[in-house]
Design a protein around this motif. Sequence first.
Motif, PDB file in Angstrom:
ATOM      1  N   UNK B  37       0.766  -1.340   0.004  1.00 48.02           N
ATOM      2  CA  UNK B  37       0.106   0.012  -0.098  1.00 48.02           C
ATOM      3  C   UNK B  37       0.986   1.236   0.111  1.00 48.02           C
ATOM      4  N   UNK B  38       0.717   2.356  -1.054  1.00 44.62           N
ATOM      5  CA  UNK B  38       1.346   3.271  -0.989  1.00 44.62           C
ATOM      6  C   UNK B  38       0.171   4.482  -1.251  1.00 44.62           C
ATOM      7  N   UNK B  39       0.524   5.877  -0.864  1.00 46.86           N
ATOM      8  CA  UNK B  39      -0.359   6.680  -1.473  1.00 46.86           C
ATOM      9  C   UNK B  39      -0.765   6.822  -2.938  1.00 46.86           C
ATOM     10  N   UNK B  40       0.346   6.707  -3.708  1.00 46.91           N
ATOM     11  CA  UNK B  40       0.179   6.803  -5.086  1.00 46.91           C
ATOM     12  C   UNK B  40      -0.597   5.648  -5.987  1.00 46.91           C
ATOM     13  N   UNK B  41      -0.283   4.502  -5.315  1.00 47.32           N
ATOM     14  CA  UNK B  41      -0.849   3.280  -6.093  1.00 47.32           C
ATOM     15  C   UNK B  41      -1.872   2.527  -5.261  1.00 47.32           C
ATOM     16  N   UNK B  42      -2.231   3.048  -3.973  1.00 44.57           N
ATOM     17  CA  UNK B  42      -3.366   2.185  -3.437  1.00 44.57           C
ATOM     18  C   UNK B  42      -2.909   0.993  -2.947  1.00 44.57           C
ATOM     19  N   UNK B  43      -4.116   0.103  -2.807  1.00 42.15           N
ATOM     20  CA  UNK B  43      -3.692  -1.265  -2.465  1.00 42.15           C
ATOM     21  C   UNK B  43      -3.529  -2.200  -3.614  1.00 42.15           C
ATOM     22  N   UNK B  44      -2.143  -2.755  -3.651  1.00 43.49           N
ATOM     23  CA  UNK B  44      -1.809  -3.551  -4.806  1.00 43.49           C
ATOM     24  C   UNK B  44      -1.468  -5.083  -4.313  1.00 43.49           C
ATOM     25  N   UNK B  45      -2.216  -5.976  -5.087  1.00 50.50           N
ATOM     26  CA  UNK B  45      -2.002  -7.265  -4.798  1.00 50.50           C
ATOM     27  C   UNK B  45      -0.335  -7.612  -5.355  1.00 50.50           C
ATOM     28  N   UNK B  46       0.284  -8.299  -4.490  1.00 50.18           N
ATOM     29  CA  UNK B  46       1.605  -8.768  -5.211  1.00 50.18           C
ATOM     30  C   UNK B  46       1.395 -10.155  -5.592  1.00 50.18           C
ATOM     31  N   UNK B  47       0.999 -10.986  -4.554  1.00 52.16           N
ATOM     32  CA  UNK B  47       1.014 -12.462  -4.862  1.00 52.16           C
ATOM     33  C   UNK B  47       0.123 -13.127  -3.971  1.00 52.16           C
ATOM     34  N   UNK B  48      -0.663 -14.133  -4.553  1.00 52.90           N
ATOM     35  CA  UNK B  48      -1.119 -15.032  -3.406  1.00 52.90           C
ATOM     36  C   UNK B  48      -1.145 -16.513  -3.681  1.00 52.90           C
ATOM     37  N   UNK B  53       0.843 -22.990  -2.319  1.00 52.03           N
ATOM     38  CA  UNK B  53       1.291 -22.827  -3.469  1.00 52.03           C
ATOM     39  C   UNK B  53       0.985 -21.678  -4.221  1.00 52.03           C
ATOM     40  N   UNK B  54       1.909 -21.066  -4.707  1.00 51.51           N
ATOM     41  CA  UNK B  54       1.920 -19.670  -5.396  1.00 51.51           C
ATOM     42  C   UNK B  54       0.645 -19.918  -6.575  1.00 51.51           C
ATOM     43  N   UNK B  55      -0.603 -18.855  -6.549  1.00 45.61           N
ATOM     44  CA  UNK B  55      -1.623 -19.172  -7.498  1.00 45.61           C
ATOM     45  C   UNK B  55      -1.162 -17.897  -8.612  1.00 45.61           C
ATOM     46  N   UNK B  56      -0.920 -16.788  -8.241  1.00 45.24           N
ATOM     47  CA  UNK B  56      -0.855 -15.483  -9.122  1.00 45.24           C
ATOM     48  C   UNK B  56       0.212 -14.715  -8.516  1.00 45.24           C
ATOM     49  N   UNK B  57       1.154 -14.487  -9.260  1.00 43.99           N
ATOM     50  CA  UNK B  57       2.097 -13.561  -8.715  1.00 43.99           C
ATOM     51  C   UNK B  57       2.616 -12.401  -9.783  1.00 43.99           C
ATOM     52  N   UNK B  58       1.656 -12.343 -10.635  1.00 44.20           N
ATOM     53  CA  UNK B  58       1.582 -11.115 -11.583  1.00 44.20           C
ATOM     54  C   UNK B  58       1.885  -9.723 -11.015  1.00 44.20           C
ATOM     55  N   UNK B  59       1.347  -9.849  -9.754  1.00 42.46           N
ATOM     56  CA  UNK B  59       1.523  -8.157  -9.131  1.00 42.46           C
ATOM     57  C   UNK B  59       3.127  -8.001  -8.526  1.00 42.46           C
ATOM     58  N   UNK B  60       3.900  -9.149  -8.627  1.00 41.28           N
ATOM     59  CA  UNK B  60       5.121  -8.782  -7.893  1.00 41.28           C
ATOM     60  C   UNK B  60       5.819  -7.861  -9.052  1.00 41.28           C
ATOM     61  N   UNK B  66      10.362 -11.661  -3.924  1.00 46.69           N
ATOM     62  CA  UNK B  66      10.118 -13.018  -4.115  1.00 46.69           C
ATOM     63  C   UNK B  66       9.460 -13.416  -2.675  1.00 46.69           C
ATOM     64  N   UNK B  67       8.515 -14.577  -2.983  1.00 48.54           N
ATOM     65  CA  UNK B  67       7.502 -14.850  -1.782  1.00 48.54           C
ATOM     66  C   UNK B  67       7.744 -16.393  -1.637  1.00 48.54           C
ATOM     67  N   UNK B  68       7.324 -16.955  -0.459  1.00 49.75           N
ATOM     68  CA  UNK B  68       7.421 -18.436  -0.056  1.00 49.75           C
ATOM     69  C   UNK B  68       6.606 -18.690   1.041  1.00 49.75           C
ATOM     70  N   UNK B  69       5.929 -19.747   0.875  1.00 50.43           N
ATOM     71  CA  UNK B  69       5.101 -20.408   1.861  1.00 50.43           C
ATOM     72  C   UNK B  69       5.606 -21.826   2.257  1.00 50.43           C
ATOM     73  N   UNK B  70       6.401 -22.080   2.971  1.00 50.26           N
ATOM     74  CA  UNK B  70       6.909 -23.234   3.274  1.00 50.26           C
ATOM     75  C   UNK B  70       5.949 -24.267   3.885  1.00 50.26           C
ATOM     76  N   UNK B  71       5.106 -23.831   4.641  1.00 46.50           N
ATOM     77  CA  UNK B  71       4.037 -24.565   5.313  1.00 46.50           C
ATOM     78  C   UNK B  71       2.700 -23.664   5.545  1.00 46.50           C
ATOM     79  N   UNK B  72       1.753 -24.324   6.090  1.00 42.62           N
ATOM     80  CA  UNK B  72       0.228 -23.419   6.304  1.00 42.62           C
ATOM     81  C   UNK B  72       0.310 -22.536   7.393  1.00 42.62           C
ATOM     82  N   UNK B  73       1.296 -22.262   7.965  1.00 45.73           N
ATOM     83  CA  UNK B  73       1.176 -21.256   8.952  1.00 45.73           C
ATOM     84  C   UNK B  73       2.236 -20.218   9.034  1.00 45.73           C
TER      85      UNK B  73
END
Lengths: 114, 114
Positions: B37-48, B53-60, B66-73
Motif C-alpha cells: 500500500x502506497x499513497x500513489x498506487x493504493x492497495x496492490x496485490x503482489x502475490x497469493x 502454492x503460489x497461484x498468481x504472482x503477476x503483481x510482483x 520473492x515470496x515463499x510459503x513453506x507451510x500452512x502457518x
Amino acid sequence: GENVEQHPSTLSVQEGDSAVIKCTYSDSASNYFPWYKQELGKRPQLIIDIRSNVGEKKDQRIAVTLNKTAKHFSLHITETQPEDSAVYFCAASNYPGNTGKLIFGQGTTLQVKP
Amino acid sequence: DAGVIQSPRHEVTEMGQEVTLRCKPISGHDYLFWYRQTMMRGLELLIYFNNNVPIDDSGMPEDRFSAKMPNASFSTLKIQPSEPRDSAVYFCASSFGGRADTQYFGPGTRLTVL
C-alpha cells in the motif's frame, strides 16, 4: 482488465449526516463486493459485504446496495459519528473464477466533522 | 482467536540491503495474500497462495521481490536488494477456501528504505 472505480476520493460531512460512497466495476462476472474501513495507521478491516444474489444488506448504521445491471454498488452510512472518519475501500471479486482475488477501488477519505 | 500476525511491524533499512517480511495466517485459512500500500498506487496485490502454492504472482513488481510459503502457518516476502521506491506498508491477508474472497488483513509492516 478488471477495474473498480470509486467516488468520491474525499468526502466531508457533518456529524449526524449521511455519507454515500459509490463504486463501479468492469467485470460483469463479479459476484462479491466487500467494503473495508482503514483508520490511520491501521489495517483494512472488513465492515460489510454483499454477494450478487442480494440487492441490499444492512448492519446497524451501514448498508450496501448493489445494482448488477448498472454494475455499481454503494456504501451508505447514516447518523455519522467522528469515529467513522477513515479511508473506505470497496472491492470486487469473481469467485471461484478468480480464486478469491479482490480488485480494490482507490479509496475514499471520509471526514466527519463534530 | 488470533488474527493474521505480521513481523516486523516497522523496518528501516538502507538501500541495497535484503529485507524479509513475515506472516502467519489465521489458523485454518488456506489462502494467503501479500499486498503493498502506497499513497500513489493504493492497495496492490503482489502475490497469493492457496494451500502453500503460489497461484498468481503477476503483481510482483520485479525479480527483486520473492515470496515463499513453506507451510500452512508461515509465509515470507523478501526484497533483495531493496530500493527507496520499495518504501510502503506491506499487508498480509488470509482467507478460507469456502469464502476465499473474504479476506482478513494483518497489521502490516511499514518498510522504509533509505
